[in-house]
Structures are given as structure tokens and as C-alpha cells.
Design a protein around this motif. Structure first.
Motif, mmCIF file in Angstrom:
data_model
loop_
_atom_site.group_PDB
_atom_site.id
_atom_site.type_symbol
_atom_site.label_atom_id
_atom_site.label_comp_id
_atom_site.label_asym_id
_atom_site.label_seq_id
_atom_site.Cartn_x
_atom_site.Cartn_y
_atom_site.Cartn_z
ATOM 1 N N THR A 18 8.609 -29.002 10.200
ATOM 2 C CA THR A 18 9.779 -29.573 11.182
ATOM 3 C C THR A 18 8.733 -30.337 12.176
ATOM 4 N N GLY A 73 11.013 -35.089 25.005
ATOM 5 C CA GLY A 73 9.963 -34.427 24.182
ATOM 6 C C GLY A 73 10.235 -34.681 22.376
ATOM 7 N N THR A 74 11.531 -34.985 22.227
ATOM 8 C CA THR A 74 12.215 -34.460 20.860
ATOM 9 C C THR A 74 12.452 -36.070 20.364
ATOM 10 N N ASP A 75 13.078 -36.847 21.217
ATOM 11 C CA ASP A 75 13.496 -38.355 20.499
ATOM 12 C C ASP A 75 12.333 -39.180 20.505
ATOM 13 N N LEU A 76 11.642 -39.017 19.210
ATOM 14 C CA LEU A 76 10.315 -39.816 19.125
ATOM 15 C C LEU A 76 10.422 -40.855 18.427
ATOM 16 N N MET A 88 6.438 -41.200 22.095
ATOM 17 C CA MET A 88 7.378 -40.862 23.280
ATOM 18 C C MET A 88 7.857 -41.944 24.047
ATOM 19 N N GLN A 120 7.726 -30.559 18.674
ATOM 20 C CA GLN A 120 8.234 -30.977 20.226
ATOM 21 C C GLN A 120 7.471 -31.187 21.175
ATOM 22 N N TYR A 121 7.088 -32.176 21.956
ATOM 23 C CA TYR A 121 6.262 -32.124 22.858
ATOM 24 C C TYR A 121 6.931 -32.100 24.374
ATOM 25 N N ASN A 122 8.088 -31.664 24.496
ATOM 26 C CA ASN A 122 8.698 -31.663 25.841
ATOM 27 C C ASN A 122 7.871 -30.727 26.748
ATOM 28 N N ASN A 159 4.977 -29.162 12.687
ATOM 29 C CA ASN A 159 4.725 -27.658 12.836
ATOM 30 C C ASN A 159 4.436 -27.039 11.313
ATOM 31 N N VAL A 198 13.738 -32.224 27.217
ATOM 32 C CA VAL A 198 14.060 -31.810 25.628
ATOM 33 C C VAL A 198 14.190 -33.373 25.065
ATOM 34 N N ASP A 199 14.964 -34.164 25.652
ATOM 35 C CA ASP A 199 15.193 -35.349 24.909
ATOM 36 C C ASP A 199 14.062 -36.156 24.943
#
Length: 204
Positions: free
Chosen positions: A152, A135-138, A66, A155-157, A148, A132-133
Motif C-alpha cells: 500500500t 500526507g496522503t494526496d500525493l 506532497m 503515508q507521510y502525514n 509499505n 491526513v490529506d
């Protein structure tokens, strides 16, 4: 109408609490952290609840790729939102003064409330997009790459509101005093419209 004008002035002025108190808080708790890590979200920047919370959160986030938490000059919101608050506060107080002097219709109280509600909704929408960005743009080269059960990327947001489980962390997201004062202030301006409209009807 004078009572309505006073309420409009008070309600609008309560927005200034955003410059003193945080409007939102995100807190992370885990077994290895007896004292949870917290981020206070102010209208003009992010601050840790404790001295090293921001540093510790950035250190943890590094392992999963992150981005580091942004500085005030790295997000346009932290320069634009304070200006919006000042403008809407000044406008609301001015409208309230005109209402107190009975130089304006109470419908302007409602117009201010609707405009502030739209701006608030846009702010919340923008805040959620950032979460959202974030937690997902890693970073694809991160030390830990967790997925998951379906394969997939995880997500960590943090949640926009409420509780969410992030690995072994419990993330909580709730308004703080600045946000509560904002909500109460807006409610008072709505009451001001109701009282102003009622007083106009009784005079007629």
C-alpha cells in the motif's frame, strides 16, 4: 461573584495570545539536518521556525509528491479562525464584565466554556483532516514512490500530537505558547464558573 468575573475576563483575554504566539508546532529532524526543520502554526498562517524552513520542507516534500505548504489565502481556516477568536474573546470579556457587576448568572461562564470547547474540538478535527490529506494526496508522478511492506502507498502525514517516524525523519507535533495560553485561559473560565456558582450558593 466579582472574583469570578475577573477570572472570566482574564481567561477570555488570554485567547488573544493566539495572535502573538504560535498555537502549534511540527518539527522534523533527521541525521542530515543537525538543526531540525520546524513549522509554527499560527491562527492566521504557517511560518517557519527559521528563515528557510518552509522553503526547505517544500523542497523535500517535492520528491515524494506532497503539495507545497499553503499560504494564508489558500486555506479558509486562516481567515475564519481569527474572526472566531475575536468574537469569542469579546463575548467572554463581556460576560465577565456582567458577572463582575453581578448582572448575570455564572452559568453563562459555563456556556461560554462549552461553546469554546466545541469550537476548539472542531478546529482540531479540521487540522487533523488537513494533516491526513497533506500526507496522503500525493502526486502520482513524484520522483520517489515508496510503499509499505504490504504494497500500500506510504503515508507521510505528521502526527496530530506526539512523535511519528517518517522515512528517516522524526516528526514531532506539540502545542506552542499560543495553544498553551488558550488552554490555560479556558481553564480559568471554568474556575470562574465554579467560584461564581459557589458565591451564589453562599449568598443564598
Amino acid at each position: 461573584m466579582k472574583r469570578a468575573g475577573i477570572l472570566m475576563i482574564i481567561g477570555s483575554a488570554m485567547l488573544l495570545g493566539l495572535f502573538v504566539f504560535p498555537m502549534w508546532n511540527i518539527r522534523l529532524g533527521a541525521p542530515q539536518y543537525p538543526e531540525p526543520l520546524g513549522i509554527d502554526i499560527h491562527v492566521n498562517g504557517l511560518r517557519g521556525e527559521s528563515e528557510f524552513d518552509i522553503q526547505n520542507i517544500d523542497g523535500l516534500n517535492h520528491y515524494i509528491g506532497m503539495k507545497i505548504l499553503p499560504k494564508p489565502n489558500e486555506m479558509w481556516e486562516f481567515s475564519v479562525f481569527p474572526k472566531v477568536v475575536w468574537i469569542m474573546t469579546g463575548l467572554g470579556i463581556f460576560i465577565g464584565l456582567l458577572g463582575f457587576l453581578e448582572r448575570i448568572s455564572p452559568v453563562f461562564f459555563l456556556i461560554w466554556f462549552v461553546a469554546m470547547s466545541i469550537l476548539g474540538a472542531l478546529g482540531i478535527y479540521d487540522f487533523n483532516l488537513w494533516l491526513v490529506d497533506y500526507g496522503t494526496d500525493l502526486d502520482p508522478n513524484a520522483i520517489l514512490k515508496l510503499v509499505n511492506p504490504d504494497g500500500t502507498p506510504m503515508q507521510y502525514n505528521p502526527p496530530l500530537f506526539g512523535h511519528k517516524k517518517l522515512l528517516n525523519f522524526d516528526a514531532y507535533s506539540y502545542p506552542r505558547l499560543g495553544g498553551i495560553l488558550l488552554g490555560v485561559g479556558m481553564f480559568l473560565t471554568l474556575v470562574a464558573f465554579y467560584l461564581g456558582k459557589k458565591s451564589k450558593v453562599s449568598l443564598n
